[in-house]
Design a protein around this motif. Structure first.
Motif, PDB file in Angstrom:
ATOM      1  N   THR A 109      -9.170  -3.414  11.380  1.00 45.13           N
ATOM      2  CA  THR A 109      -8.318  -2.430  10.718  1.00 45.13           C
ATOM      3  C   THR A 109      -9.125  -1.537   9.777  1.00 45.13           C
ATOM      4  O   THR A 109      -8.558  -0.830   8.944  1.00 45.13           O
ATOM      5  CB  THR A 109      -7.191  -3.126   9.937  1.00 45.13           C
ATOM      6  OG1 THR A 109      -7.764  -3.956   8.929  1.00 45.13           O
ATOM      7  CG2 THR A 109      -6.334  -3.976  10.862  1.00 45.13           C
ATOM      8  N   ARG A 111     -11.074  -2.214   7.282  1.00 46.64           N
ATOM      9  CA  ARG A 111     -11.295  -2.611   5.895  1.00 46.64           C
ATOM     10  C   ARG A 111     -12.655  -3.292   5.764  1.00 46.64           C
ATOM     11  O   ARG A 111     -13.148  -3.899   6.703  1.00 46.64           O
ATOM     12  CB  ARG A 111     -10.184  -3.558   5.429  1.00 46.64           C
ATOM     13  CG  ARG A 111      -8.830  -2.897   5.346  1.00 46.64           C
ATOM     14  CD  ARG A 111      -7.739  -3.915   5.088  1.00 46.64           C
ATOM     15  NE  ARG A 111      -7.663  -4.883   6.175  1.00 46.64           N
ATOM     16  CZ  ARG A 111      -7.041  -6.054   6.062  1.00 46.64           C
ATOM     17  NH1 ARG A 111      -6.479  -6.406   4.919  1.00 46.64           N
ATOM     18  NH2 ARG A 111      -6.994  -6.881   7.088  1.00 46.64           N
ATOM     19  N   SER A 164      -1.136   2.990   9.250  1.00 39.98           N
ATOM     20  CA  SER A 164      -0.693   1.613   9.035  1.00 39.98           C
ATOM     21  C   SER A 164      -0.824   1.221   7.570  1.00 39.98           C
ATOM     22  O   SER A 164      -1.404   1.948   6.758  1.00 39.98           O
ATOM     23  CB  SER A 164      -1.531   0.658   9.893  1.00 39.98           C
ATOM     24  OG  SER A 164      -2.836   0.530   9.343  1.00 39.98           O
ATOM     25  N   GLU A 165      -0.307   0.034   7.240  1.00 43.20           N
ATOM     26  CA  GLU A 165      -0.425  -0.484   5.867  1.00 43.20           C
ATOM     27  C   GLU A 165      -1.878  -0.669   5.452  1.00 43.20           C
ATOM     28  O   GLU A 165      -2.214  -0.605   4.269  1.00 43.20           O
ATOM     29  CB  GLU A 165       0.299  -1.827   5.743  1.00 43.20           C
ATOM     30  CG  GLU A 165      -0.275  -2.911   6.645  1.00 43.20           C
ATOM     31  CD  GLU A 165       0.321  -4.292   6.420  1.00 43.20           C
ATOM     32  OE1 GLU A 165       0.450  -4.703   5.255  1.00 43.20           O
ATOM     33  OE2 GLU A 165       0.630  -4.952   7.423  1.00 43.20           O
ATOM     34  N   PHE A 166      -2.773  -0.896   6.438  1.00 43.11           N
ATOM     35  CA  PHE A 166      -4.166  -1.216   6.120  1.00 43.11           C
ATOM     36  C   PHE A 166      -4.905  -0.016   5.514  1.00 43.11           C
ATOM     37  O   PHE A 166      -5.844  -0.196   4.747  1.00 43.11           O
ATOM     38  CB  PHE A 166      -4.875  -1.702   7.376  1.00 43.11           C
ATOM     39  CG  PHE A 166      -4.188  -2.872   8.016  1.00 43.11           C
ATOM     40  CD1 PHE A 166      -4.194  -4.118   7.399  1.00 43.11           C
ATOM     41  CD2 PHE A 166      -3.499  -2.733   9.208  1.00 43.11           C
ATOM     42  CE1 PHE A 166      -3.531  -5.200   7.967  1.00 43.11           C
ATOM     43  CE2 PHE A 166      -2.838  -3.810   9.787  1.00 43.11           C
ATOM     44  CZ  PHE A 166      -2.848  -5.045   9.166  1.00 43.11           C
ATOM     45  N   ASP A 169      -4.916  -0.108   1.741  1.00 44.56           N
ATOM     46  CA  ASP A 169      -5.513  -1.280   1.105  1.00 44.56           C
ATOM     47  C   ASP A 169      -5.972  -0.931  -0.308  1.00 44.56           C
ATOM     48  O   ASP A 169      -6.539   0.150  -0.549  1.00 44.56           O
ATOM     49  CB  ASP A 169      -6.701  -1.755   1.944  1.00 44.56           C
ATOM     50  CG  ASP A 169      -7.272  -3.067   1.456  1.00 44.56           C
ATOM     51  OD1 ASP A 169      -6.775  -4.114   1.883  1.00 44.56           O
ATOM     52  OD2 ASP A 169      -8.226  -3.042   0.645  1.00 44.56           O
ATOM     53  N   SER A 291      -3.378 -14.547   2.569  1.00 43.10           N
ATOM     54  CA  SER A 291      -3.246 -13.153   2.992  1.00 43.10           C
ATOM     55  C   SER A 291      -1.889 -12.574   2.597  1.00 43.10           C
ATOM     56  O   SER A 291      -0.858 -13.244   2.693  1.00 43.10           O
ATOM     57  CB  SER A 291      -3.414 -13.074   4.512  1.00 43.10           C
ATOM     58  OG  SER A 291      -3.074 -11.794   4.990  1.00 43.10           O
ATOM     59  N   HIS A 292      -1.900 -11.297   2.181  1.00 40.35           N
ATOM     60  CA  HIS A 292      -0.667 -10.626   1.771  1.00 40.35           C
ATOM     61  C   HIS A 292      -0.229  -9.530   2.735  1.00 40.35           C
ATOM     62  O   HIS A 292       0.755  -8.837   2.463  1.00 40.35           O
ATOM     63  CB  HIS A 292      -0.846  -9.996   0.378  1.00 40.35           C
ATOM     64  CG  HIS A 292      -0.662 -10.967  -0.737  1.00 40.35           C
ATOM     65  ND1 HIS A 292      -1.654 -11.840  -1.118  1.00 40.35           N
ATOM     66  CD2 HIS A 292       0.401 -11.239  -1.539  1.00 40.35           C
ATOM     67  CE1 HIS A 292      -1.222 -12.574  -2.130  1.00 40.35           C
ATOM     68  NE2 HIS A 292       0.011 -12.240  -2.399  1.00 40.35           N
ATOM     69  N   VAL A 293      -0.929  -9.352   3.844  1.00 41.53           N
ATOM     70  CA  VAL A 293      -0.531  -8.271   4.753  1.00 41.53           C
ATOM     71  C   VAL A 293       0.845  -8.581   5.324  1.00 41.53           C
ATOM     72  O   VAL A 293       1.298  -9.728   5.340  1.00 41.53           O
ATOM     73  CB  VAL A 293      -1.564  -8.046   5.878  1.00 41.53           C
ATOM     74  CG1 VAL A 293      -2.914  -7.677   5.289  1.00 41.53           C
ATOM     75  CG2 VAL A 293      -1.682  -9.260   6.793  1.00 41.53           C
ATOM     76  N   LYS A 294       1.513  -7.544   5.805  1.00 44.00           N
ATOM     77  CA  LYS A 294       2.898  -7.674   6.264  1.00 44.00           C
ATOM     78  C   LYS A 294       3.056  -8.751   7.343  1.00 44.00           C
ATOM     79  O   LYS A 294       4.015  -9.528   7.325  1.00 44.00           O
ATOM     80  CB  LYS A 294       3.370  -6.310   6.789  1.00 44.00           C
ATOM     81  CG  LYS A 294       4.823  -6.274   7.208  1.00 44.00           C
ATOM     82  CD  LYS A 294       5.299  -4.845   7.410  1.00 44.00           C
ATOM     83  CE  LYS A 294       4.527  -4.116   8.474  1.00 44.00           C
ATOM     84  NZ  LYS A 294       5.037  -2.761   8.730  1.00 44.00           N
ATOM     85  N   SER A 296       1.242 -11.437   7.848  1.00 44.52           N
ATOM     86  CA  SER A 296       1.146 -12.776   7.259  1.00 44.52           C
ATOM     87  C   SER A 296       2.458 -13.181   6.590  1.00 44.52           C
ATOM     88  O   SER A 296       2.918 -14.323   6.728  1.00 44.52           O
ATOM     89  CB  SER A 296       0.022 -12.832   6.227  1.00 44.52           C
ATOM     90  OG  SER A 296      -1.233 -12.853   6.839  1.00 44.52           O
ATOM     91  N   ASN A 440      -4.040 -10.665  10.006  1.00 45.33           N
ATOM     92  CA  ASN A 440      -3.355  -9.610  10.759  1.00 45.33           C
ATOM     93  C   ASN A 440      -3.295  -9.869  12.260  1.00 45.33           C
ATOM     94  O   ASN A 440      -3.228  -8.924  13.047  1.00 45.33           O
ATOM     95  CB  ASN A 440      -4.046  -8.272  10.486  1.00 45.33           C
ATOM     96  CG  ASN A 440      -5.541  -8.322  10.756  1.00 45.33           C
ATOM     97  OD1 ASN A 440      -6.000  -9.147  11.548  1.00 45.33           O
ATOM     98  ND2 ASN A 440      -6.298  -7.470  10.098  1.00 45.33           N
TER      99      ASN A 440
END
Length: 455
Positions: A109, A111, A164-166, A169, A291-294, A296, A440
């Motif tokens: 992603t 990061r 995307s959310e990434f 970050d 992990s805090h990604v959506k 997860s 992710n």
């Protein structure tokens, strides 16, 4: 636009990568442990002394991993780390008279220290690299590069990673849509997007080998190259051209990639394994979710609602309190009481995100949270039945700080994109499978399925 039909399209011709003719040791510098998600039967080192690197170079495999955990480091720290790594790898290579290729493995992603790490390796090397190839594809995780834009699958749609959310970050966010613009953004203009080379999907699928080889020949002075690929056949054809070129030309390349290129150039690609074949005790097992990604968060919610597992929430705000150590002691006692009874437990961070305007401070907060989680594993007085760690920084810290792993073996994957290590004799629990679950990866029920495979 990218679509499923294009991804599934194959030429279905015959070609050989001839990896046995590639007279290089391939060194994968992994910025978190999840990059082992497409290989098997390879050693992973969590330190890079010349002694350990000598052991690595003398292994029979064509490839080995070094876990740097650099995604958890700031720019200065990762610069110093890669300077030391470069010097040690070069010293061992010269001592053993064995040439090497470096793969700087980062997240699909985008990061991580995407531009910085290859740049430092280039500047530290005695002989600079002719080019750096950017291949962020990870097909098992639905990540693809098409027409120079990197995509991921989200809710059955293929969207640029920049949407995307990434891309938001707190530490490694970005604005650019095309990979060329992304490289210019991350290099702060050192590399101009118009100067980025591009090996296209049409060149790969039309088997325009001479054109691809000519591009390799044009590369000099740390040029940047983006490579399109939508499936393993595309990637394998690129690798075939690369291996043929390197067989006859003395060029020095480095690769900033996700997991699919690693799989393509590895002699032992991964496979799904059955962990029931490994000896277990009668204690309960532990899942740690940092992990805090959506993805997860949705997987954690599914696990809590669909599995008979004890749950302990780790309050991330506790890291700022003076009694934090007492809090950790209390959680450790709770965990031990549960697993001693043969019951499983999931320890998960509260879903709050502590965010400041200081990127370095954000990274420091994440590190402190991870250290708190890991200290629970470090303090355990009994061995769990299994350990599953979810999230890159979390899984790395559990491996190195919690389990004291110096050298492990990648034995395969428990499910698509989820690697399993076998711990070494120096580890807190030796010869124990350790499941590393990327934040992710997978569908909403994948964490639950992996848990049930272990329980």
């Amino acid at each position: 636009m990218l679509n499923k039909d294009l991804i599934n399209q194959r030429v279905n011709d015959t070609f050989s990568k001839e990896l046995e003719s590639l007279d290089y040791k391939i060194v994968v510098l992994d910025d978190d442990p999840t990059g082992t998600q497409t290989v098997k039967d390879l050693p992973v080192y969590t330190d890079w002394t010349e002694s350990l690197l000598t052991d690595a170079f003398e292994q029979p495999n064509n490839m080995f991993y070094i876990l740097t955990n650099s995604r958890a480091l700031n720019a200065l720290e990762t610069t110093q780390l890669h300077q030391e790594l470069s010097k040690n790898i070069e010293n061992v290579s010269q001592k053993l008279n064995k040439p090497y290729l470096i793969i700087s493995r980062g997240d699909s992603t985008l990061r991580g220290h995407f531009y910085l790490e290859p740049k430092v390796l280039n500047e530290t090397a005695t002989k600079p690299f002719n080019a750096v190839f950017y291949l962020p594809e990870f097909f098992e995780g639905d990540r693809y590069t098409y027409k120079g834009i990197h995509y991921l699958k989200e809710d059955n749609q293929y969207i640029p990673v920049s949407e995307s959310e990434f891309a938001n970050d707190t530490t490694f966010g970005f604005d650019s849509t095309s990979m060329a613009d992304f490289i210019e953004e991350k290099s702060q203009g050192e590399i101009k997007s118009e100067n980025v080379f591009h090996i296209t999907l049409d060149q790969i699928r039309n088997r325009e080998k001479e054109q691809i080889l000519n591009t390799f020949g044009d590369l000099n002075n740390f040029d940047a190259v983006v490579v399109d690929a939508l499936n393993d056949e595309d990637m394998n054809y690129f690798t075939t051209c690369l291996v043929e070129y390197l067989k006859y030309h003395n060029k020095k390349f480095i690769f900033r990639t996700a997991a699919s290129f690693v799989k393509s150039i590895c002699e032992t690609p991964g496979e799904i394994i059955n962990l029931q074949n490994y000896k277990k005790n009668n204690n309960g097992g532990i899942i740690i979710v940092g992990s805090h990604v959506k993805k997860s968060s949705s997987q954690l919610k599914h696990l809590l609602e669909n599995a008979n597992i004890n749950a302990i929430e780790f309050d991330v705000k506790a890291v700022t309190q003076s009694n934090f150590q007492d809090y950790i002691d209390k959680l450790t006692t709770e965990v031990e009481n549960i697993i001693t009874k043969g019951k499983d437990v999931v320890i998960y961070t509260s879903r709050d995100v502590i965010k400041t305007g200081d990127l370095t401070n954000n990274l420091s907060i994440s590190t402190n949270i991870s250290n708190g989680l890991v200290s629970i594993i470090k303090r355990l007085s009994i061995q769990p039945n299994f350990i599953i760690a979810k999230g890159g920084i979390t899984s790395s810290d559990v491996a190195t700080k919690g389990l004291n792993i110096k050298k492990a073996k990648v034995i395969g994957q428990i499910t698509k994109g989820v690697p399993v290590w076998l711990t070494g004799k120096e580890a807190k629990y030796h010869h124990m499978p350790y499941v590393i679950f990327p934040g992710n990866v997978g569908e909403v029920d994948t964490l639950t399925k992996v848990y049930k495979l272990n329980s």
